[in-house]
Motif scaffolding. Structure first.
Motif, PDB file in Angstrom:
ATOM      1  N   THR A 107       0.837  -1.208   0.000  1.00  0.00           N
ATOM      2  CA  THR A 107       0.000   0.000   0.000  1.00  0.00           C
ATOM      3  C   THR A 107       0.872   1.259   0.000  1.00  0.00           C
ATOM      4  O   THR A 107       0.562   2.239  -0.682  1.00  0.00           O
TER       5      THR A 107
ATOM      6  N   SER B 187      -5.898   1.420   1.527  1.00  0.00           N
ATOM      7  CA  SER B 187      -6.133   0.125   0.917  1.00  0.00           C
ATOM      8  C   SER B 187      -7.621  -0.203   0.812  1.00  0.00           C
ATOM      9  O   SER B 187      -8.350  -0.065   1.791  1.00  0.00           O
TER      10      SER B 187
ATOM     11  N   ASP C 146      -7.477  -4.533  -4.340  1.00  0.00           N
ATOM     12  CA  ASP C 146      -6.858  -5.302  -3.257  1.00  0.00           C
ATOM     13  C   ASP C 146      -7.529  -6.671  -3.185  1.00  0.00           C
ATOM     14  O   ASP C 146      -8.719  -6.765  -2.879  1.00  0.00           O
TER      15      ASP C 146
ATOM     16  N   GLU D  90      -3.028  -5.118  -5.230  1.00  0.00           N
ATOM     17  CA  GLU D  90      -2.360  -5.800  -4.109  1.00  0.00           C
ATOM     18  C   GLU D  90      -2.821  -7.255  -4.046  1.00  0.00           C
ATOM     19  O   GLU D  90      -3.947  -7.572  -4.381  1.00  0.00           O
TER      20      GLU D  90
HETATM   21 MG   LIG Z   1      -1.957  -3.120   1.658  1.00  0.00          MG
END
Ligand SMILES: [Mg+2]
Ligand SMILES: Nc1ncnc2c1ncn2[C@@H]1O[C@H](COP(=O)(O)OP(=O)(O)OP(=O)(O)O)[C@@H](O)[C@H]1O
Length: 150
Positions: A41, A59, A82, A111
């Motif tokens: 992040t 995030s 994410d 992510e």
């Molecule tokens: Mg993260």
């Protein structure tokens, strides 16, 4: 090409990401992997800064996808995905991730991207984080050869 960096504090990781953002065109996809708290992040925050994103980037762990406008580029957006909570890649597909990942006007950072690896284009830039403690991180960036079609 593979590049290896070592950073010693979060601001250095952000600076590295700002530099990467400055070299990329719309349609770029950045896939971030590495254990919890390794700096994904933090890197994305620097990346967004490098694109000129003004808002604070946090995030999207629960919403999975967040979209940020890029000032001065009304047709282009930065998307932060994410996959931490994603068990089945289909969950990401169902909320429109494929359209985003293949949008030629978008910059995309993901992510826990290994969870949707099969969905990612061959031009994806992979960034792997290793937490070596006390602020030290090793960051490996793999930029695929554009002539390499696979
Ligand atoms: Mg993260
Ligand atoms: N060199 C460094 N680079 C990046 N972050 C660092 C560094 N040194 C210390 N940190 C700290 O490590 C933490 C990294 O957290 P971050 O949220 O970026 O990790 P993450 O990989 O996104 O974790 P998660 O898997 O939970 O999403 C932050 O608290 C940050 O300040």
């Amino acid at each position: 090409m593979n590049y290896t960096y070592r950073t010693f504090k979060d601001e250095e990781t952000k600076a590295l990401a700002r530099g990467l953002a400055a070299t990329l065109r719309p349609g770029s996809v950045i896939a971030l992997t590495g254990e919890l708290g390794s700096g994904k992040t933090t890197f994305v925050q620097g990346f967004a800064q490098g694109l000129g994103v003004q808002s604070t980037v946090n995030s999207p762990t629960f919403v999975l996808i967040k979209r940020y406008p890029i000032p001065g580029k009304s047709s282009s957006f930065f998307f932060h995905l994410d996959c931490y909570r994603v068990r089945n890649p289909q969950a990401m597909v169902d909320i429109g991730a494929l359209e985003i990942i293949h949008d030629p006007r978008a910059f995309v950072a993901i992510e826990w991207a290994e969870k949707i690896k099969a969905q990612l284009p061959s031009h994806t830039i992979w960034v792997q984080f290793y937490d070596e403690g006390e602020g030290r991180r090793t960051i490996e960036i793999a930029i695929p050869d554009p002539n390499d079609t696979n």
